[in-house]
Write an enzyme that holds these catalytic residues in place. Structure first.
Site, mmCIF file in Angstrom:
data_model
loop_
_atom_site.group_PDB
_atom_site.id
_atom_site.type_symbol
_atom_site.label_atom_id
_atom_site.label_comp_id
_atom_site.label_asym_id
_atom_site.label_seq_id
_atom_site.Cartn_x
_atom_site.Cartn_y
_atom_site.Cartn_z
ATOM 1 N N LYS A 70 43.411 40.427 39.548
ATOM 2 C CA LYS A 70 42.450 41.528 39.686
ATOM 3 C C LYS A 70 41.866 42.038 38.383
ATOM 4 C CE LYS A 70 44.343 43.445 43.959
ATOM 5 N NZ LYS A 70 45.277 44.471 44.421
ATOM 6 N N LYS B 55 42.896 48.995 53.615
ATOM 7 C CA LYS B 55 42.264 50.319 53.590
ATOM 8 C C LYS B 55 41.162 50.390 52.549
ATOM 9 C CE LYS B 55 46.398 52.271 51.378
ATOM 10 N NZ LYS B 55 46.406 51.627 50.078
ATOM 11 N N LYS C 212 43.807 40.277 55.142
ATOM 12 C CA LYS C 212 44.533 41.362 55.810
ATOM 13 C C LYS C 212 43.630 42.577 56.008
ATOM 14 C CE LYS C 212 46.886 44.588 52.818
ATOM 15 N NZ LYS C 212 48.034 45.190 52.221
HETATM 16 P P1 AMP Z 1 48.567 48.980 51.308
HETATM 17 O O1 AMP Z 1 47.570 49.585 52.254
HETATM 18 O O2 AMP Z 1 48.306 47.526 51.056
HETATM 19 O O3 AMP Z 1 48.761 49.801 50.081
HETATM 20 O O4 AMP Z 1 49.974 48.975 52.067
HETATM 21 C C1 AMP Z 1 50.688 50.159 52.372
HETATM 22 C C2 AMP Z 1 51.698 49.838 53.464
HETATM 23 O O5 AMP Z 1 51.045 49.508 54.704
HETATM 24 C C3 AMP Z 1 52.592 48.646 53.150
HETATM 25 O O6 AMP Z 1 53.895 48.961 53.607
HETATM 26 C C4 AMP Z 1 52.023 47.513 53.958
HETATM 27 O O7 AMP Z 1 53.021 46.616 54.384
HETATM 28 C C5 AMP Z 1 51.420 48.207 55.166
HETATM 29 N N1 AMP Z 1 50.196 47.499 55.556
HETATM 30 C C6 AMP Z 1 49.017 47.528 54.883
HETATM 31 N N2 AMP Z 1 48.086 46.776 55.490
HETATM 32 C C7 AMP Z 1 48.695 46.209 56.574
HETATM 33 C C8 AMP Z 1 48.269 45.297 57.597
HETATM 34 N N3 AMP Z 1 47.018 44.830 57.624
HETATM 35 N N4 AMP Z 1 49.149 44.935 58.549
HETATM 36 C C9 AMP Z 1 50.434 45.414 58.522
HETATM 37 N N5 AMP Z 1 50.890 46.270 57.582
HETATM 38 C C10 AMP Z 1 50.050 46.671 56.614
#
Ligand code: AMP
Length: 325
Positions: A115, A199, A196
């Protein structure tokens, strides 16, 4: 129980993936906690600053996320909810760990390599972020750190730093084990099911936000990528051949629905919409009530952060004294 610690970075509004993969799991862990000192769930708002953020948007994202932690069912009587930026020990220990880490190690971090490396406007904090993350962990002395595969390297570094520090200055830190728990469904982007659901995705037509009203959920699901198969076997899971359909089936089952008897994409999308809307309804109702009283949400996170300052004080003091300051 082992002490539990998890942080979410407020770099975008929470998604259905965050709910199923994180918040819902936090609530399940909370049910096993004997005291609020067993579970620390926080917003890693300092980590958000490793990339550019508009201050007003960041402030709003933090408030929404804090409110959603409570709306999802986290109970401040049973877990400690906090903001990283309200616990100065995180920044202070991060510096001592920057003075423990080597540039060679930080250069090898995959996330930085992917990144930031080579981009002139990359923030220094994106490079040093693993030292802050190591501080986030070591301050709470957890014996195990469950993380997704993408964070494993950072926790391995945390272990290396703890071992090096203890060796140089005396046994200050508990060296945590890394565990990668079997994860439930990983929700994928509805517009690009090989990525994936994130957010921070832009544009976010393939991302279901926790606060999306039912008509927005319906529209996003209706436009989800499927494939051109038709016929009685069109609705089936096959991650390689049919990633979009597989994702919709995963979402359906993660939200408590069933694909039994469904043979068309149209029917599948209706079932997904219905299941997602039903799964989000109680959370959105609780959110609407909590949003009426932002002072309450602020006070929960202020009190939780105060508890974190108490819990982390001795680790920081020990580390500071150990290096000779
Ligand atoms: P992040 O949004 O990548 O910072 O992730 C924060 C938390 O949400 C982590 O515990 C991830 O495992 C979970 N998480 C984020 N995106 C997903 C997704 N698309 N599916 C399942 N879990 C997610």
């Amino acid at each position: 129980m082992d002490r539990n610690l998890s942080l979410i970075t407020p770099t975008g509004r929470l998604t259905l993936g965050n709910h199923l993969g994180a918040l819902r799991r936090f609530v399940a862990v909370q049910d096993l906690a004997a005291s609020p000192d067993d579970c620390f769930f926080g917003l890693s708002d300092l980590h958000a600053l490793t990339t550019a953020q508009d201050p007003a948007v960041l402030r709003a994202t933090i408030r929404e996320m804090a409110t959603l932690f409570l709306a999802a069912g986290l109970d401040p009587a049973r877990v400690t909810l906090f903001r990283q930026s309200m616990v100065p020990a995180h920044r202070e220990l991060a510096y001592l760990l920057e003075c423990t880490a080597y540039t060679g190690e930080l250069n090898r971090m995959i996330q930085f390599k992917e990144k930031g490396r080579g981009v002139p406007s990359t923030r220094v904090s994106l490079y040093t972020y693993p030292a802050l993350m190591a501080a986030d962990i070591l301050l709470y002395r957890p014996s195990r750190v469950p993380v997704g595969e993408d964070q494993r390297q950072h926790v391995e570094l945390t272990r290396d730093l703890a071992i090096r520090f203890n060796h140089a200055y005396g046994a200050v830190f508990v060296v945590p084990e890394v565990t990668v728990p079997r994860v439930g469904a990983r929700l994928m982007d509805l517009q690009d099911p090989t990525r994936k659901m994130s957010k921070s995705a832009e544009p976010d037509a393939g991302v279901i936000r926790l606060l999306d009203p039912p008509d927005v959920v319906r529209r996003k699901v209706a436009r989800a990528i499927t494939d051109s198969d038709v016929g009685p076997s069109a609705v089936r899971a096959s991650p390689s051949a049919k990633p979009g359909v597989t994702n919709l089936l995963d979402i359906l089952s993660a939200c408590g629905g069933s694909a039994e008897g469904i043979t068309t994409y149209g029917a599948l999308k209706s079932a997904v919409t219905e299941a997602v809307v039903a799964a989000l309804a109680p959370l959105q109702k609780a959110y609407a009530e909590l949003a009426e009283d932002p002072g309450y949400v602020d006070s929960v996170f202020a009190e939780g952060s105060a508890r974190c300052r108490e819990v982390t004080a001795s680790v920081l003091a020990d580390a500071t004294a150990a290096v000779g300051l």
